[in-house]
Design an enzyme around this catalytic site. Structure first.
Site, PDB file in Angstrom:
ATOM      1  N   ARG A  79       1.025  -1.134  -0.054  1.00  0.00           N
ATOM      2  CA  ARG A  79       0.135   0.156   0.102  1.00  0.00           C
ATOM      3  C   ARG A  79       0.694   1.278  -0.127  1.00  0.00           C
ATOM      4  O   ARG A  79       0.104   2.341   0.077  1.00  0.00           O
ATOM      5  CB  ARG A  79      -1.138   0.113   1.268  1.00  0.00           C
ATOM      6  CG  ARG A  79      -1.945  -1.253   1.094  1.00  0.00           C
ATOM      7  CD  ARG A  79      -2.967  -1.248   2.286  1.00  0.00           C
ATOM      8  NE  ARG A  79      -3.677  -2.553   1.745  1.00  0.00           N
ATOM      9  CZ  ARG A  79      -3.526  -3.663   2.280  1.00  0.00           C
ATOM     10  NH1 ARG A  79      -2.437  -3.734   3.326  1.00  0.00           N
ATOM     11  NH2 ARG A  79      -4.246  -4.494   2.178  1.00  0.00           N
ATOM     12  N   THR A  85       2.111  -5.757   4.487  1.00  0.00           N
ATOM     13  CA  THR A  85       1.545  -5.143   3.446  1.00  0.00           C
ATOM     14  C   THR A  85       1.241  -3.617   3.279  1.00  0.00           C
ATOM     15  O   THR A  85       0.933  -3.117   2.302  1.00  0.00           O
ATOM     16  CB  THR A  85       0.018  -5.639   2.817  1.00  0.00           C
ATOM     17  OG1 THR A  85      -0.860  -5.616   3.820  1.00  0.00           O
ATOM     18  CG2 THR A  85       0.045  -7.123   2.504  1.00  0.00           C
ATOM     19  N   ASP A 139     -15.739 -10.843  11.518  1.00  0.00           N
ATOM     20  CA  ASP A 139     -14.523 -10.360  11.066  1.00  0.00           C
ATOM     21  C   ASP A 139     -14.750  -9.032  10.711  1.00  0.00           C
ATOM     22  O   ASP A 139     -14.325  -8.212   9.793  1.00  0.00           O
ATOM     23  CB  ASP A 139     -14.520 -10.944   9.594  1.00  0.00           C
ATOM     24  CG  ASP A 139     -13.017 -10.416   8.846  1.00  0.00           C
ATOM     25  OD1 ASP A 139     -12.096 -10.518   9.729  1.00  0.00           O
ATOM     26  OD2 ASP A 139     -13.013 -10.666   7.613  1.00  0.00           O
ATOM     27  N   HIS A 174     -11.047 -17.871  -5.224  1.00  0.00           N
ATOM     28  CA  HIS A 174     -11.626 -18.345  -6.558  1.00  0.00           C
ATOM     29  C   HIS A 174     -13.156 -18.162  -6.391  1.00  0.00           C
ATOM     30  O   HIS A 174     -13.998 -18.645  -7.552  1.00  0.00           O
ATOM     31  CB  HIS A 174     -11.425 -19.799  -6.684  1.00  0.00           C
ATOM     32  CG  HIS A 174     -10.068 -20.430  -7.123  1.00  0.00           C
ATOM     33  ND1 HIS A 174      -9.557 -20.069  -7.926  1.00  0.00           N
ATOM     34  CD2 HIS A 174      -8.919 -20.623  -6.042  1.00  0.00           C
ATOM     35  CE1 HIS A 174      -8.334 -20.388  -8.053  1.00  0.00           C
ATOM     36  NE2 HIS A 174      -7.948 -20.820  -6.960  1.00  0.00           N
ATOM     37  N   ASN A 184     -14.429  -1.081   4.012  1.00  0.00           N
ATOM     38  CA  ASN A 184     -13.231  -2.083   4.031  1.00  0.00           C
ATOM     39  C   ASN A 184     -11.804  -1.161   4.216  1.00  0.00           C
ATOM     40  O   ASN A 184     -12.231  -0.176   4.804  1.00  0.00           O
ATOM     41  CB  ASN A 184     -13.231  -3.081   2.957  1.00  0.00           C
ATOM     42  CG  ASN A 184     -12.493  -4.347   3.231  1.00  0.00           C
ATOM     43  OD1 ASN A 184     -11.276  -4.292   2.860  1.00  0.00           O
ATOM     44  ND2 ASN A 184     -13.085  -5.326   3.708  1.00  0.00           N
ATOM     45  N   ASN A 231      -9.383  -8.871  13.743  1.00  0.00           N
ATOM     46  CA  ASN A 231     -10.449  -9.513  14.226  1.00  0.00           C
ATOM     47  C   ASN A 231      -9.827 -10.816  15.105  1.00  0.00           C
ATOM     48  O   ASN A 231      -8.359 -11.211  14.833  1.00  0.00           O
ATOM     49  CB  ASN A 231     -11.427 -10.173  13.231  1.00  0.00           C
ATOM     50  CG  ASN A 231     -10.361 -11.141  11.833  1.00  0.00           C
ATOM     51  OD1 ASN A 231      -9.875 -10.062  11.202  1.00  0.00           O
ATOM     52  ND2 ASN A 231     -10.147 -12.315  11.960  1.00  0.00           N
ATOM     53  N   MET A 291      -0.744 -18.628  -7.730  1.00  0.00           N
ATOM     54  CA  MET A 291      -1.262 -19.287  -6.145  1.00  0.00           C
ATOM     55  C   MET A 291       0.022 -20.030  -5.836  1.00  0.00           C
ATOM     56  O   MET A 291       0.799 -20.696  -6.384  1.00  0.00           O
ATOM     57  CB  MET A 291      -2.166 -20.453  -6.924  1.00  0.00           C
ATOM     58  CG  MET A 291      -3.033 -21.052  -5.583  1.00  0.00           C
ATOM     59  SD  MET A 291      -4.206 -22.409  -6.044  1.00  0.00           S
ATOM     60  CE  MET A 291      -3.125 -23.491  -6.398  1.00  0.00           C
ATOM     61  N   GLY A 350      -2.300 -11.283   9.543  1.00  0.00           N
ATOM     62  CA  GLY A 350      -2.220 -12.703   9.824  1.00  0.00           C
ATOM     63  C   GLY A 350      -3.554 -13.153  10.539  1.00  0.00           C
ATOM     64  O   GLY A 350      -3.559 -14.603  10.853  1.00  0.00           O
TER      65      GLY A 350
END
Length: 663
Positions: free
Chosen positions: A136, A180, A306, A607, A397, A264, A642, A196
């Site tokens: 970010r 991040t 969450d 996915h 968010n 959370n 992935m 995490g």
């Protein structure tokens, strides 16, 4: 590492410096004289994540305003060479723009868009993030640039040439932890958080010497037995506590306090743990020199949705009665807009900013403590599914809000989504998502996003700008009475800050999930934003409006043109028909039923729920039948972006997932 030095163009901007960091004024040197443009305000850079360390994302630049916004046009764009979602917020220092991708750092001439240097910061193969690979942005201090890496490293660069000056491992490379977000500099201390929670990794905040990388302190967000707050956990639940610190905090230099949100608890479902679970879903006030916690406020005790407390702690002053008070405001993921006294953590008020908050019966007006709704209590006790609003996307968010002292309004990218949730018992596996819930999204036909202008104290929504897909990049407000925000469908919008009227839009090359900034150099004001679709909503939601949005990362800069041009002509976009729900109507075999449960715990975050992807990740419904060995190999060894899961899953579990995907 040996890096090739690249000469910066001869005409440089030099920052007027005071002690530790440059001021907001940029001075250009031309023939030994300052370059002055008549009638223009002084130049501005972007020195901090959030524009300023109070995270207001408010600019005093007004060259671009409501009267001339129709003349805004792109002046340059630069492709960054990546397809993984772009969430970076640019810094602009001495006429140079600095941006990050998930694995590279770039220096760009902020006036022309020419790349000056690029440094790759690759990460190890077993690095993993719950919600998409991202970075970010950066921090700047005393002639150095700082970023975090997804494999838990701090990397420090020379801004002149991209040379790595030093790097520090925060935590050993782990599929449970990741970094991040931009660090924060406060009172000479470099402060970092870590993610995490979805992997049940106990969170922490670190303080570092920005010159040497010496580790100064660590504040654990999950208390161990005997420590203050440990009484809010039962048994050994704290060992898998969560409480990540993955978004950047704010800093009040006068109080010398850093404010940092905590995520959370783990797992998501509260049927697996009792108590308030401090310090999850909380805001912490910390002394930057020592890491001492001065106060805390918990938004959502014993969270079961969450509803992270990580959203940006924006600092401002509000008149309450006859007193002007220092406050912290936050649009929380639980759907409520909070006002706290930032000197002591006292609760002042909270108001819902989304239409549905069915997880709670309401919030106590004196203490700020919520009362869990009867339907959610029933769900936790019986295991029967409940319809809950908002979802894990939250009422808002990570998209940072902005606040204007001129209008007295906060500008928030709100999200309107609900889901059906039921608890389940899930075995904990290190490095594997730990949810302990079954869920599917409510099929809502209305706009899923709204940019809202909110009065912080009353909670009154002054205006709302709805969008079919939630905007999840963030907002910027300027003295030109404009609010800028980017859409996941690619548009950058400019709205009237007082009325919400759309005054301008331009469709960029991909979806926008990053916050815009504005800066002024050579007397010209620019607006810049990163474009590149990705992130959790695009991966999970199955939103058909994102099917035609292609990946591809680039930076866009806009400035005033000489004449009005229609920047985004009306064009019909073909929306794919809703995907068949035949998979739900079929009777699944026992193996496929087991695979469905495993899929939603471990695979849906990339996915798509019920195999409905928006198109940014591989559509598993296209996987050929009768090729189970290739499917298993992709899980074990990884494929494309992935990562490989190695021996985390048994052969029987992988076969069950394959049975669900291909039945």
């Amino acid at each position: 590492m040996t890096l090739r030095n690249i000469l910066v163009p001869a005409l440089l901007f030099l920052a007027a410096c005071a002690d530790d960091a440059p001021t907001n004024r940029l001075v250009s040197i031309e023939a030994g004289k300052e370059k002055v443009v008549s009638g223009q305000s002084e130049d501005r850079g972007v020195l901090f994540y959030g524009l300023t360390q109070d995270l207001n994302r408010a600019s005093d630049l007004a060259q671009i305003n409501t009267a001339n916004i129709k003349n805004l046009a792109p002046v340059w764009t630069l492709a960054l060479g990546e397809n993984i979602g772009l969430q970076t917020q640019p810094l602009i220092i001495d006429n140079v723009m600095y941006v990050t991708t998930h694995n590279s750092t770039h220096a760009i001439d902020a006036a022309t868009g020419r790349q000056i240097w690029k440094t790759k910061t690759e990460y190890s193969e077993n690095a993993l993030n719950c919600c998409g690979y991202a970075n970010r942005g950066l921090a700047y201090h005393d002639g150095k640039l700082y970023r975090t890496n997804i494999d838990n490293r701090i990397i420090v660069f020379n801004p002149d040439n991209g040379e790595v000056l030093w790097e520090k491992e925060v935590h050993e490379t782990s599929p449970s932890y990741s970094m991040t977000s931009a660090p924060l500099l406060a009172n000479g201390v470099l402060i970092t958080g870590i993610g995490g929670s979805e992997f049940a990794a106990p969170g922490f905040i670190d303080g570092w010497d920005p010159d040497t990388g010496e580790h100064l302190w660590r504040l654990h967000t999950i208390p161990k037995p005997g420590e203050p707050g440990s009484e809010t956990w039962k048994g050994d639940d704290w060992k898998l506590g969560g409480g990540g610190t993955w978004l950047t905090g704010s800093y009040d230099a006068e109080l010398d306090l850093v404010y940092w949100g905590v995520a959370n608890p783990a797992p998501w479902s509260a049927h697996r743990r009792a108590g308030d679970n401090l310090y999850t879903n909380s805001m912490l006030a910390i002394k930057p020199l020592t890491g001492e916690m001065v106060w805390h406020f918990q938004f959502t005790p014993n969270d079961t949705g969450d509803y992270d407390g990580n959203n940006e702690p924006l600092l401002t002053e509000l008149k309450i009665g006859d007193e002007l008070r220092k406050v912290l405001i936050q649009a929380n993921r639980n759907g409520f807009f909070y006002v706290l006294d930032r000197t002591n953590g006292e609760f002042i008020t909270a108001n819902a900013f989304v239409e549905k908050t069915t997880w709670t019966e309401g919030i106590d007006v004196l203490t700020g403590r919520p009362e869990r709704s009867k339907s959610v209590e029933h769900m936790l006790k019986t295991g029967e599914a409940a319809e809950v609003w908002p979802t894990a996307f939250g009422g808002k968010n990570l998209a940072p809000m902005s606040y204007s002292k001129r209008t007295g309004l906060a500008y928030v990218n709100a999200i309107n989504t609900g889901w059906f949730v039921s608890p389940m018992d899930q075995e904990f596996k290190e490095g594997v998502l730990f949810f302990s819930i079954n869920f599917e999204f409510v099929n809502s036909t209305g706009p899923k996003g709204e940019l809202k202008a909110i009065e912080p104290l009353s909670g009154r929504i002054k205006w709302s700008f709805p969008t079919q897909v939630p905007m999840n990049g963030g907002t910027l407000v300027t003295a030109g009475n404009l609010v800028f925000s980017g859409a996941q469908t690619g548009e950058l919008y400019a709205l009237h800050a007082e009325t919400g009227e759309k005054l301008w839009e331009y469709r960029t090359s991909s979806g926008i999930i990053a916050p815009p900034v504005t800066y002024q150099i050579y007397g010209k004001q620019y607006v810049a934003v990163a474009s590149g679709i990705g992130g959790l909503y695009a991966a999970v939601s199955g939103d058909p409006h994102l099917k035609n949005i292609n990946p591809g990362n680039s930076i866009w800069a806009f400035a005033l043109n000489s004449g009005a041009i229609d920047r985004t002509p009306i064009a019909k976009t073909v929306i794919p028909p809703p995907e068949s729900t035949e998979i739900e109507s079929k009777t699944l075999s026992a193996t496929a039923e087991a695979g469905k449960s495993l899929y939603h715990q471990y695979c849906a975050h990339c996915h798509g729920v019920d195999l409905m992807t928006s198109g940014t990740n591989y559509d598993l419904k296209q996987f050929p039948e009768n090729d189970e060995l290739r499917f298993v190999s992709a899980i074990v060894n990884g494929k494309g972006s992935m990562p490989g899961w190695g021996d985390q899953f048994s052969r029987e579990e992988m076969s069950a997932i394959y049975s669900y995907v291909t039945h």
